[in-house]
Motif scaffolding. Structure first.
Motif, short mmCIF file in Angstrom:
data_model
loop_
_atom_site.label_atom_id
_atom_site.label_comp_id
_atom_site.label_asym_id
_atom_site.label_seq_id
_atom_site.Cartn_x
_atom_site.Cartn_y
_atom_site.Cartn_z
N ALA A 181 0.85 -1.19 0.00
CA ALA A 181 0.00 0.00 0.00
C ALA A 181 0.88 1.24 0.00
CB ALA A 181 -0.92 0.00 1.22
N ALA A 182 0.28 2.35 -0.37
CA ALA A 182 1.00 3.62 -0.43
C ALA A 182 0.15 4.74 0.16
CB ALA A 182 1.38 3.95 -1.87
N ARG A 183 0.82 5.71 0.74
CA ARG A 183 0.15 6.86 1.34
C ARG A 183 1.09 8.04 1.26
NH1 ARG A 183 -3.59 8.20 5.66
NH2 ARG A 183 -2.76 9.89 6.94
N GLN A 184 0.57 9.19 0.91
CA GLN A 184 1.40 10.38 0.82
C GLN A 184 2.06 10.66 2.16
OE1 GLN A 184 -0.66 13.97 -0.27
NE2 GLN A 184 1.21 14.92 -1.06
N GLY A 185 3.34 11.01 2.12
CA GLY A 185 4.04 11.32 3.37
C GLY A 185 5.47 11.69 3.09
N ASN A 186 6.10 12.35 4.08
CA ASN A 186 7.51 12.69 3.92
C ASN A 186 8.26 12.60 5.24
OD1 ASN A 186 6.52 14.88 5.25
ND2 ASN A 186 6.86 16.34 3.61
N GLY A 187 7.71 11.87 6.18
CA GLY A 187 8.38 11.71 7.47
C GLY A 187 8.36 10.27 7.90
N TYR A 188 8.03 10.04 9.16
CA TYR A 188 7.99 8.69 9.69
C TYR A 188 6.80 7.92 9.12
CZ TYR A 188 7.49 4.88 13.03
OH TYR A 188 7.36 3.64 13.60
N CYS A 189 7.08 6.69 8.72
CA CYS A 189 6.04 5.82 8.18
C CYS A 189 5.84 4.69 9.19
CB CYS A 189 6.44 5.25 6.82
SG CYS A 189 6.93 6.50 5.60
N SER A 190 4.68 4.62 9.81
CA SER A 190 4.44 3.63 10.84
C SER A 190 4.22 2.24 10.26
CB SER A 190 3.22 3.99 11.69
OG SER A 190 2.90 2.93 12.57
N PRO A 191 4.91 1.24 10.77
CA PRO A 191 4.71 -0.12 10.27
C PRO A 191 3.40 -0.73 10.77
CG PRO A 191 6.20 -0.17 12.12
CD PRO A 191 5.92 1.28 11.82
N LEU A 192 2.73 -0.05 11.68
CA LEU A 192 1.51 -0.57 12.27
C LEU A 192 0.24 -0.07 11.56
CD1 LEU A 192 2.48 -0.28 16.04
CD2 LEU A 192 2.89 -2.16 14.44
N ARG A 193 0.41 0.81 10.58
CA ARG A 193 -0.78 1.33 9.87
C ARG A 193 -1.47 0.20 9.12
NH1 ARG A 193 -3.00 5.92 8.16
NH2 ARG A 193 -1.37 7.22 9.08
N VAL A 194 -2.77 0.11 9.27
CA VAL A 194 -3.55 -0.91 8.55
C VAL A 194 -4.74 -0.32 7.83
CG1 VAL A 194 -2.83 -2.82 10.03
CG2 VAL A 194 -4.87 -1.48 10.64
N GLN A 195 -4.90 0.99 7.87
CA GLN A 195 -5.99 1.64 7.15
C GLN A 195 -5.56 3.06 6.80
OE1 GLN A 195 -9.34 1.61 9.78
NE2 GLN A 195 -8.40 2.95 11.30
N GLY A 196 -6.40 3.73 6.03
CA GLY A 196 -6.08 5.09 5.66
C GLY A 196 -5.06 5.18 4.54
N PHE A 197 -4.90 4.12 3.77
CA PHE A 197 -3.99 4.16 2.63
C PHE A 197 -4.64 4.90 1.47
CE2 PHE A 197 -1.19 1.44 4.77
CZ PHE A 197 -1.87 0.33 5.26
N ASP A 198 -3.79 5.49 0.63
CA ASP A 198 -4.30 6.11 -0.58
C ASP A 198 -4.48 5.07 -1.69
OD1 ASP A 198 -2.15 8.95 0.05
OD2 ASP A 198 -4.22 8.61 0.65
N TYR A 199 -3.58 4.11 -1.74
CA TYR A 199 -3.62 3.07 -2.78
C TYR A 199 -3.16 1.74 -2.17
CZ TYR A 199 -3.28 7.43 -5.41
OH TYR A 199 -3.47 8.71 -5.88
N TRP A 200 -3.66 0.65 -2.72
CA TRP A 200 -3.23 -0.68 -2.28
C TRP A 200 -3.45 -1.68 -3.39
CZ3 TRP A 200 -7.16 2.15 -0.28
CH2 TRP A 200 -8.44 1.67 -0.48
N GLY A 201 -2.76 -2.82 -3.28
CA GLY A 201 -2.85 -3.84 -4.30
C GLY A 201 -3.83 -4.94 -3.95
N GLN A 202 -3.84 -5.97 -4.78
CA GLN A 202 -4.79 -7.07 -4.61
C GLN A 202 -4.28 -8.17 -3.69
OE1 GLN A 202 -8.01 -7.11 -5.88
NE2 GLN A 202 -7.42 -4.98 -6.19
N GLY A 203 -2.99 -8.15 -3.38
CA GLY A 203 -2.44 -9.10 -2.45
C GLY A 203 -1.80 -10.31 -3.10
#
Length: 126
Positions: free
Chosen positions: A97-119
């Motif tokens: 998945a991808a999400r706009q950002g330019n600082g710390y990226c939390s490895p615990l994020r599981v929602q709020g993504f801008d884009y994601w794949g099919q798995g």
């Protein structure tokens, strides 16, 4: 049009290794966070690892620390997850998945993504 396409999943025995890839195209950000998260049947999503494209932030969930390595090839715009010492509890569908950002990226994020794949499915047998 944004596309994230995962590949590299499969079935391995415990202790084995797999390398997942996520080919990204069309993401309209200069820098952004990319993530791997997973979901096993009947279980909640679990964050695995995260990286800031261009470098500067890499983080892992405790459950995979020391066994998994996340990386990103800027030239190929491809995200990787090298998974070593796999355990049966790593069995899950893995998503990038991808999400706009330019600082710390939390490895615990599981929602709020801008884009994601099919798995891509990872199955680890004991």
């Amino acid at each position: 049009q944004v596309q994230l396409v995962e590949s590299g999943g499969g079935s391995v025995q415990a202790g084995g290794s797999l390398r997942l890839s996520c080919a990204a195209s069309g993401i309209p950000y200069r820098t952004f966070c990319m993530y791997w998260f997973r979901q096993a049947p009947g279980k909640e999503r679990e964050g695995v690892a995260a990286i800031l494209t261009g470098g500067g932030s890499i983080a892992y969930a405790d459950s995979v620390k020391g066994r998994f390595t996340i990386s990103h090839d800027n030239a190929k715009n491809t995200l990787y997850l090298q998974m070593n010492s796999l355990k049966p509890e790593d069995t899950a569908m893995y998503y990038c998945a991808a999400r706009q950002g330019n600082g710390y990226c939390s490895p615990l994020r599981v929602q709020g993504f801008d884009y994601w794949g099919q798995g891509t499915q990872v199955t680890v047998s004991s």
